[in-house]
Design a protein around this motif. Structure first.
Motif, short mmCIF file in Angstrom:
data_model
loop_
_atom_site.label_atom_id
_atom_site.label_comp_id
_atom_site.label_asym_id
_atom_site.label_seq_id
_atom_site.Cartn_x
_atom_site.Cartn_y
_atom_site.Cartn_z
N ILE A 1 7.03 -42.15 -18.89
CA ILE A 1 7.59 -42.32 -20.23
C ILE A 1 7.20 -41.08 -21.03
CG2 ILE A 1 7.74 -43.80 -22.25
CD1 ILE A 1 6.62 -46.08 -20.55
N GLU A 2 8.21 -40.33 -21.49
CA GLU A 2 7.93 -39.07 -22.19
C GLU A 2 7.59 -39.30 -23.65
OE1 GLU A 2 11.28 -36.52 -21.61
OE2 GLU A 2 10.48 -35.73 -19.73
N CYS A 3 6.70 -38.44 -24.17
CA CYS A 3 6.33 -38.45 -25.59
C CYS A 3 6.27 -37.00 -26.05
CB CYS A 3 4.97 -39.14 -25.77
SG CYS A 3 4.37 -39.17 -27.48
N LYS A 4 7.28 -36.55 -26.78
CA LYS A 4 7.39 -35.13 -27.11
C LYS A 4 7.64 -34.92 -28.60
CE LYS A 4 8.96 -33.57 -22.58
NZ LYS A 4 10.01 -32.85 -21.80
N PRO A 5 6.64 -35.16 -29.43
CA PRO A 5 6.82 -34.89 -30.86
C PRO A 5 6.76 -33.39 -31.13
CG PRO A 5 4.56 -35.51 -30.44
CD PRO A 5 5.28 -35.65 -29.13
N LYS A 6 7.26 -33.01 -32.29
CA LYS A 6 7.08 -31.65 -32.78
C LYS A 6 5.77 -31.61 -33.54
CE LYS A 6 8.95 -27.50 -33.28
NZ LYS A 6 9.37 -26.65 -32.17
N ALA A 7 4.87 -30.67 -33.18
CA ALA A 7 3.56 -30.62 -33.83
C ALA A 7 2.93 -29.27 -33.59
CB ALA A 7 2.64 -31.72 -33.30
#
Length: 959
Positions: free
Chosen positions: A401-407
């Motif tokens: 399960i991918e988790c790719k926020p901008k940060a």
């Protein structure tokens, strides 16, 4: 955060930059324009600098049109110099290339009459043009005959040098001559007439050829046109011949009809070498030779581009250029010198953001690469890339399960399932990039998952639902089938799957997916029930036999002719060299429709092939047969010779031989390699060596007895396990030259500061010097750890930087070329100066007095290990800008003008022999009132009277 996401601004990018300009002194235009235009958002502000000083744009002599600088009524004394443009906005500043403004002129010839020239008949003569003072040096020369406007044409008897304008004649007659000089940038001028008086001789005696116009060694830039002049006197008139010593003449070389001029157009690096002209008549010959050195303007191999990096991360910004000599690399940041060589930034902050320029330069020019560096810093956000709302995973399988926020900076990640926090275990793994991996999935793993991301700017989370399904399994697999040629075959496949999912069957043949939507395909697919799929291949018959090096025999059986007789067949082939099928040459050349066998010929030996057959009838071309299995043709000896054989140069006592390696299709067999043969130019016996690497194109022969710069004949051929191929054409190359044997003399150093010294030397007289190497090391280090600086052979000095203060250094200089470096000069011992003062001046007060501000500071006392203070430097600049007006003083105070608008910064630093010390600064403004901060710095209490009185009273209370 949203403001950052919507930020569309960018720093300046030059679209037009100033170029070197020559302004004719007598131009009627009365103005000159230097161009500068940049694209930026917001729109850029432009500034111009001349000879490192600001151009006063408030003067009537200057005006700005966009970013272009227009100089009205240009004056040589005031305006000649080096200009560059600065373009800036709130993202940073970039600096344009430098451009030189010069003034072109061509003075008239002196008014005095030219004396007559008397020469004996039968002798050659030279008439000197002696052009007047001029700039630039690209004049055109012609000569006129007698009083009439008759220009002299050049032939074997007459020659006008375009180097100095002189007229050379091989046979005399009584005439008067006039030199006509013209300049592209200015005008044309005429000399006075020169009378030529032949003195009669009883007999005209023949005399041998004598070259009187000789060309010198030439340094040319790659791509330029080069002109060599060679003219000889003699009786009879000599013939002139040209050649390149030991090498063929360049293909772009042209010789004038008179033979006196050799022009090489678009000269390339390989055109470098020694050129010779030979003049000959029946009485004798004369020769002259000179060398053309071809060098190159800098050119980018890899340069910087706009880049965004997270705050706190590291950055390596590659910037590589080629050229001859090899360019040096330096950097500007927001228009100011920043760094030299490779640029690496560690733990970047907002201070690192701005406009960067990588500059590559050698002795022939400069190129700029511009880029903006943005530092990203924002709290995590899933606005651009939220988690999937529904994720499917099969029971017993694996899911990520991918988790790719901008940060920025990179956040820390954590996960929860419902209200349960997840930790790494044998089944669950949280990846470094935030992804969640679950193995050996069970029904209990289904549920709501939340990814949490947090950095020093904030935190955010995103949620998705994991749905567990039954796995898909093949319960009926295809089995092997034996069939008779021409019959159909049926293969079946069945699967069990989760009823919530859709199922698709995919069939492949020999690893290639079958496209059932393709017309005329030899397969059919039937869905009898939801879990079954059938495949029906047709026409699968073909046979290959009698495989040789360049041919194979093929047989096939007839396919369906669709009720129209087959008129012919074509055999097609495919190899690793191309993905396309190509028609093969066959024996017989035309394969009739009643034939079922033929031979494919002219194949490449030792090459892997696939074959297929295509039938043609009156209706058109049919579908090709199924490709055959791959076969490899037999090997054969190579029949192609390597090309581009050459080489030369290298290290001392080496002969370097190069060639273009043959591509795979010409190997023709196993154990492929090269045989390299070479011998001295006038030698008898060839020496041969074997190179077994099939991909190499270089061999270096080392021999301590080899004389430097010796001419060799070289040739190369290929071989494999079947035999040898033909030799290449024979090339002539030179062995490596000797390293210089002379050490530079008169080496000296000048200490500039605590961290810099300048080294100077005299050139060695050897012509084989290509560069100079300066080695230096501190007394604390071993000589083996010496630093090295390499400069071109045209340099007489070098600056050594980043040295330690108050330290003993040893310095030596060597002359170098491609064969190595020569002996060192005498070692020079020197000491850097003590470090500059480490304490900043303490600013005591900033007092307004009339139209001036008086800034006062305490005297800086240097420590025992620091250089004595000799004075102070004061920079007066607008707040937010880096440059301004610089003052020097020995006092502890200075007066500066009250700013007209906005705030200004006054920077004060101590100056010493070791360099400049640490800066103190104070802000001042044009406002009448003083701030509380300013009042707190005063040595007394400040009491204001009404502003109308414009007086200040200082009251010093008793202690």
């Amino acid at each position: 955060m949203k403001a950052w996401l919507e930020d569309k601004g960018f720093g300046p990018i030059f679209e037009e930059q100033p170029i070197n300009t020559i302004y004719p002194e007598e131009s009627p235009e009365g103005k000159v324009s230097l161009n500068c235009r940049a694209r930026a958002s917001p729109f850029p502000v432009y500034k111009w600098r001349m000879n490192n000083g600001d151009v006063d744009l408030t003067s009537d002599r200057y005006s700005m049109v966009g970013g272009n600088l227009v100089i009205n009524n240009p004056d040589k004394q005031k305006d000649a110099g080096i200009y560059y443009c600065l373009a800036s906005n709130n993202y940073g500043m970039v600096r344009s290339t430098e451009a030189t403004l010069s003034f072109g002129y061509l003075d008239p010839f002196p008014p005095e009459e030219r004396p007559e020239v008397r020469v004996k008949e039968g002798k050659g003569m030279v008439l000197l043009c002696d052009p007047p003072y001029h700039f630039p040096d690209d004049l055109s020369y012609r000569w006129l005959l007698n009083e009439f406007p008759v220009f002299i044409t050049m032939d074997k008897r007459r020659f006008v040098s375009q180097t100095n304008g002189n007229l050379y004649r091989a046979r005399l007659c009584r005439h008067t001559f006039l030199c006509f000089v013209s300049s592209l940038f200015t005008k044309s001028v005429f000399s006075k007439f020169i009378p030529l008086i032949p003195l009669p001789e009883r007999t005209t005696k023949p005399y041998p050829a004598d070259i009187v116009v000789q060309f010198k060694d030439v340094y040319a830039l790659m791509g330029q046109n080069v002109t060599l002049e060679c003219f000889a006197l003699g009786n009879p008139v000599p013939d002139i011949r040209w050649r390149k010593v030991l090498e063929p003449m360049p293909s772009t070389a042209e010789i004038s009809t008179s033979g006196a001029v050799l022009k090489i157009f678009n000269i390339q690096l390989e055109d470098e070498g020694t050129y010779e002209c030979e003049a000959e008549n029946i009485r004798g010959k004369d020769k002259h030779h000179g060398r053309i050195y071809v060098q190159a303007f800098p050119e980018w191999v890899e340069h910087i581009n706009d880049t965004e990096v997270d705050i706190g991360s590291d950055l390596y910004w590659p910037c590589v250029a080629t050229g001859k000599p090899i360019p040096t690399i330096r950097w500007l940041k927001n228009g100011y010198s920043y760094h030299k060589g490779e640029l690496r930034l560690y733990d970047v902050t907002f201070e690192n953001a701005g406009m960067y320029q990588c500059i590559a330069e050698n002795t022939h020019g400069v190129i700029y690469a511009n880029a903006e560096l943005k530092i990203l810093a924002l709290a995590p956000t899933f606005e651009m890339n939220p988690m999937k709302k529904k994720i499917l995973a099969a029971k017993g399988g694996r899911v990520i399960i991918e988790c790719k926020p901008k940060a920025a900076p990179k956040p820390k990640f954590s996960w929860s399932k419902g209200t349960e926090w997840l930790v790494n275990s044998s089944r669950i793994l949280i990846w470094e990039d935030g992804s969640l991996e679950i193995n050996n999935i069970t029904r209990n793993d289904g549920g709501i998952y939340t990814c949490f991301a947090e950095n020093n700017r904030g935190k955010a989370n995103s949620t998705g639902t994991l749905v567990i399904t039954d796995p898909t399994r093949i319960i009926l697999a295809p089995i092997n089938a034996d069939i008779t040629v021409g019959e159909n075959a049926t293969m079946q496949c069945a699967a069990s799957f989760d009823p919530a999912l859709d199922l698709t069957f995919i069939w492949s043949f020999n690893g290639y997916v079958i496209d059932f939507n393709k017309e005329n395909i030899h397969y059919q697919r039937n869905f009898m029930v939801r879990v079954l799929s059938f495949i029906l291949p047709n026409n699968m018959q073909k046979k290959i036999e009698d495989i040789r090096a360049t041919s194979v025999a093929l047989t096939w059986s007839r396919g369906s002719d669709n009720h129209s007789p087959i008129s012919k067949y074509n055999i097609q082939t495919k190899t690793i060299l191309s993905d396309d099928w190509k028609d093969a040459k066959t024996d017989p050349p035309i394969i009739e429709g009643n034939m079922e066998a033929a031979r494919a010929v002219d194949l490449i030996p030792w090459m892997e092939y696939e074959f297929r057959v295509v039938a043609t009838n009156t209706l058109g071309i049919g579908e090709p047969s199924i490709p055959s299995n791959k076969i490899k043709t037999d090997g054969a000896a190579p029949n192609v010779a390597p090309s581009d054989v050459g080489g030369g140069g290298g290290s001392n006592r080496e002969l370097t031989i190069t060639w273009a390696p043959l591509s795979r299709e010409y190997h023709y067999g196993n154990n492929f390699g090269y045989i390299v043969a070479f011998k001295p130019f006038d030698g008898e016996e060839w020496k041969k060596v074997t190179v077994t690497n099939p991909d190499t194109g270089r061999y270096v022969h080392k021999d301590e007895t080899m004389r430097p710069s010796t001419a060799f004949q070289v040739k190369v051929k290929a071989f494999n396990n079947k035999g040898d191929g033909p030799y290449s054409l024979t090339a002539v190359i030179n062995s490596a030259q000797d390293a210089p044997s002379e050490a530079p003399a008169e080496v000296g150093v000048k200490v500039l500061s605590s961290s810099e010294i300048s080294v100077h030397w005299e050139h060695v007289v050897e012509k084989i010097v290509e560069s100079y190497q300066i080695r230096y090391w501190s007394a604390h280090d071993k000589e083996a750890a010496a630093h090295r600086v390499q400069v071109t052979s045209q340099e007489y000095s070098a600056r050594l930087e980043n040295l330690l203060p108050d330290t003993q250094y040893f310095v030596e200089v060597r002359a170098c070329n491609s064969a190595g470096c020569g002996p060192p000069s005498d070692m020079i011992e020197t000491f850097t100066k003590k470090a500059p003062p480490s304490q900043p001046p303490r600013i005591i007060s900033s007092i307004r007095s009339g139209s001036r501000y008086i800034i006062t500071w305490d005297h800086v006392v240097a420590l025992s290990n620091e250089s004595t203070v000799t004075g102070y430097k004061v920079l007066y600049r607008p707040d937010g800008q880096h440059d301004g007006k610089l003052y020097s003083t020995h006092k502890h105070s200075i007066e500066v003008p009250i700013p007209r608008d906005g705030e200004y910064v006054v920077e004060v630093r101590a100056h010493s022999d070791g360099g400049d010390g640490v800066v103190s600064q104070v802000k001042i403004s044009g406002n009448v009132s003083l701030s509380r901060l300013e009042m707190s710095k005063m040595p007394c209490n400040l009491v204001f009277l009404p502003f109308e009185s414009q007086k200040y009273i200082c009251n010093i209370p008793h202690t």
